[in-house]
Motif scaffolding. Structure first.
Motif, PDB file in Angstrom:
ATOM      1  N   PRO A  31       0.796  -1.219   0.000  1.00 31.75           N
ATOM      2  CA  PRO A  31       0.000   0.000   0.000  1.00 31.75           C
ATOM      3  C   PRO A  31       0.838   1.283   0.000  1.00 31.75           C
ATOM      4  CG  PRO A  31      -0.790  -1.531   1.670  1.00 31.75           C
ATOM      5  CD  PRO A  31       0.466  -2.105   1.104  1.00 31.75           C
ATOM      6  N   LYS A  32       1.938   1.288   0.706  1.00 32.09           N
ATOM      7  CA  LYS A  32       2.787   2.482   0.762  1.00 32.09           C
ATOM      8  C   LYS A  32       4.250   2.157   0.472  1.00 32.09           C
ATOM      9  CE  LYS A  32      -0.137   5.113   3.824  1.00 32.09           C
ATOM     10  NZ  LYS A  32      -0.195   6.020   4.944  1.00 32.09           N
ATOM     11  N   LEU A  33       4.479   1.020  -0.164  1.00 30.78           N
ATOM     12  CA  LEU A  33       5.844   0.600  -0.494  1.00 30.78           C
ATOM     13  C   LEU A  33       6.034   0.676  -2.001  1.00 30.78           C
ATOM     14  CD1 LEU A  33       6.194  -2.533   1.795  1.00 30.78           C
ATOM     15  CD2 LEU A  33       7.161  -0.268   2.167  1.00 30.78           C
ATOM     16  N   ARG A  34       7.009   1.478  -2.400  1.00 31.22           N
ATOM     17  CA  ARG A  34       7.284   1.666  -3.822  1.00 31.22           C
ATOM     18  C   ARG A  34       8.759   1.416  -4.089  1.00 31.22           C
ATOM     19  NH1 ARG A  34       4.252   5.785  -1.842  1.00 31.22           N
ATOM     20  NH2 ARG A  34       2.182   6.047  -2.740  1.00 31.22           N
ATOM     21  N   ARG A  35       9.031   0.880  -5.258  1.00 30.89           N
ATOM     22  CA  ARG A  35      10.403   0.678  -5.708  1.00 30.89           C
ATOM     23  C   ARG A  35      10.504   1.160  -7.145  1.00 30.89           C
ATOM     24  NH1 ARG A  35      10.301   0.015  -1.094  1.00 30.89           N
ATOM     25  NH2 ARG A  35      11.208  -1.618   0.189  1.00 30.89           N
ATOM     26  N   VAL A  36      11.701   1.596  -7.505  1.00 32.80           N
ATOM     27  CA  VAL A  36      11.965   2.045  -8.868  1.00 32.80           C
ATOM     28  C   VAL A  36      13.132   1.233  -9.397  1.00 32.80           C
ATOM     29  CG1 VAL A  36      12.633   3.999 -10.309  1.00 32.80           C
ATOM     30  CG2 VAL A  36      11.138   4.373  -8.334  1.00 32.80           C
ATOM     31  N   GLN A  37      12.934   0.599 -10.552  1.00 32.18           N
ATOM     32  CA  GLN A  37      14.016  -0.161 -11.164  1.00 32.18           C
ATOM     33  C   GLN A  37      15.114   0.805 -11.593  1.00 32.18           C
ATOM     34  OE1 GLN A  37      11.668  -2.108 -14.230  1.00 32.18           O
ATOM     35  NE2 GLN A  37      12.129  -4.077 -13.270  1.00 32.18           N
ATOM     36  N   LEU A  38      16.345   0.433 -11.298  1.00 36.05           N
ATOM     37  CA  LEU A  38      17.489   1.289 -11.595  1.00 36.05           C
ATOM     38  C   LEU A  38      17.549   1.656 -13.075  1.00 36.05           C
ATOM     39  CD1 LEU A  38      20.036   2.647 -10.450  1.00 36.05           C
ATOM     40  CD2 LEU A  38      21.274   0.533 -10.979  1.00 36.05           C
ATOM     41  N   ALA A  39      17.345   0.703 -13.957  1.00 39.75           N
ATOM     42  CA  ALA A  39      17.424   0.973 -15.401  1.00 39.75           C
ATOM     43  C   ALA A  39      16.350   1.966 -15.840  1.00 39.75           C
ATOM     44  CB  ALA A  39      17.294  -0.329 -16.185  1.00 39.75           C
ATOM     45  N   ARG A  40      15.157   1.850 -15.273  1.00 43.32           N
ATOM     46  CA  ARG A  40      14.077   2.771 -15.639  1.00 43.32           C
ATOM     47  C   ARG A  40      14.317   4.154 -15.036  1.00 43.32           C
ATOM     48  NH1 ARG A  40       8.341   0.358 -15.755  1.00 43.32           N
ATOM     49  NH2 ARG A  40       8.170   1.925 -17.367  1.00 43.32           N
ATOM     50  N   PHE A  41      14.892   4.197 -13.841  1.00 43.76           N
ATOM     51  CA  PHE A  41      15.239   5.480 -13.226  1.00 43.76           C
ATOM     52  C   PHE A  41      16.308   6.176 -14.062  1.00 43.76           C
ATOM     53  CE2 PHE A  41      17.460   7.926  -9.727  1.00 43.76           C
ATOM     54  CZ  PHE A  41      16.478   8.896  -9.623  1.00 43.76           C
ATOM     55  N   ARG A  42      17.275   5.408 -14.531  1.00 49.35           N
ATOM     56  CA  ARG A  42      18.331   5.960 -15.389  1.00 49.35           C
ATOM     57  C   ARG A  42      17.724   6.608 -16.635  1.00 49.35           C
ATOM     58  NH1 ARG A  42      20.914   4.755 -20.024  1.00 49.35           N
ATOM     59  NH2 ARG A  42      23.121   5.351 -20.165  1.00 49.35           N
ATOM     60  N   GLU A  43      16.843   5.902 -17.304  1.00 49.51           N
ATOM     61  CA  GLU A  43      16.211   6.448 -18.511  1.00 49.51           C
ATOM     62  C   GLU A  43      15.386   7.686 -18.192  1.00 49.51           C
ATOM     63  OE1 GLU A  43      16.843   5.576 -21.665  1.00 49.51           O
ATOM     64  OE2 GLU A  43      18.333   4.259 -20.730  1.00 49.51           O
ATOM     65  N   TRP A  44      14.682   7.655 -17.065  1.00 51.30           N
ATOM     66  CA  TRP A  44      13.880   8.810 -16.657  1.00 51.30           C
ATOM     67  C   TRP A  44      14.787  10.021 -16.410  1.00 51.30           C
ATOM     68  CZ3 TRP A  44      13.406  11.882 -12.283  1.00 51.30           C
ATOM     69  CH2 TRP A  44      12.265  12.670 -12.214  1.00 51.30           C
ATOM     70  N   LEU A  45      15.915   9.791 -15.739  1.00 50.66           N
ATOM     71  CA  LEU A  45      16.843  10.891 -15.473  1.00 50.66           C
ATOM     72  C   LEU A  45      17.424  11.475 -16.758  1.00 50.66           C
ATOM     73  CD1 LEU A  45      18.931   9.678 -12.406  1.00 50.66           C
ATOM     74  CD2 LEU A  45      17.358  11.612 -12.485  1.00 50.66           C
ATOM     75  N   ILE A  46      17.755  10.611 -17.695  1.00 53.63           N
ATOM     76  CA  ILE A  46      18.320  11.084 -18.963  1.00 53.63           C
ATOM     77  C   ILE A  46      17.334  11.997 -19.676  1.00 53.63           C
ATOM     78  CG2 ILE A  46      19.036  10.335 -21.281  1.00 53.63           C
ATOM     79  CD1 ILE A  46      20.420   7.943 -19.855  1.00 53.63           C
ATOM     80  N   GLN A  47      16.047  11.670 -19.599  1.00 55.33           N
ATOM     81  CA  GLN A  47      15.011  12.459 -20.268  1.00 55.33           C
ATOM     82  C   GLN A  47      14.435  13.558 -19.383  1.00 55.33           C
ATOM     83  OE1 GLN A  47      14.437  11.984 -23.495  1.00 55.33           O
ATOM     84  NE2 GLN A  47      15.897  10.324 -23.508  1.00 55.33           N
TER      85      GLN A  47
END
Length: 72
Positions: A50-66
Motif C-alpha cells: 500500500p505504501k511501499l514503492r520501488r523504482v528499477q534502476l534501469a528505468r530510473f536511469r532512462e527517466w533521469l536522462i530524459q
C-alpha cells in the motif's frame, strides 16, 4: 537530454531496485518531491504494498536522462 555518462556515474553502485528514501538521498530532494515525480512526472514505479514503492534502476536511469525534457 542529460548526459548519459554523468547519469551512469551518479547511479554507480546503486541497487537494482531503489526505495524512495534512496532516491531522496541520491538526488538530495525531499520525499514529497520524489512522490510528485512519481505522480506528475511519470517516474516509473513498482508498488509492492500500500505504501511501499520501488523504482528499477534501469528505468530510473532512462527517466533521469530524459528529465530535462519533462514539462510541468
Amino acid at each position: 537530454m542529460n548526459d548519459p555518462k554523468a547519469v551512469d556515474t551518479l547511479l554507480e553502485g546503486q541497487p537494482e531496485l531503489l526505495t524512495t528514501d534512496e532516491i531522496c538521498t541520491l538526488m538530495r530532494v525531499s520525499q514529497g518531491t520524489v512522490l510528485r515525480w512519481m505522480k506528475e512526472q511519470d517516474l516509473p514505479v513498482i508498488s509492492v504494498g500500500p505504501k511501499l514503492r520501488r523504482v528499477q534502476l534501469a528505468r530510473f536511469r532512462e527517466w533521469l536522462i530524459q528529465a530535462d525534457e519533462i514539462k510541468d
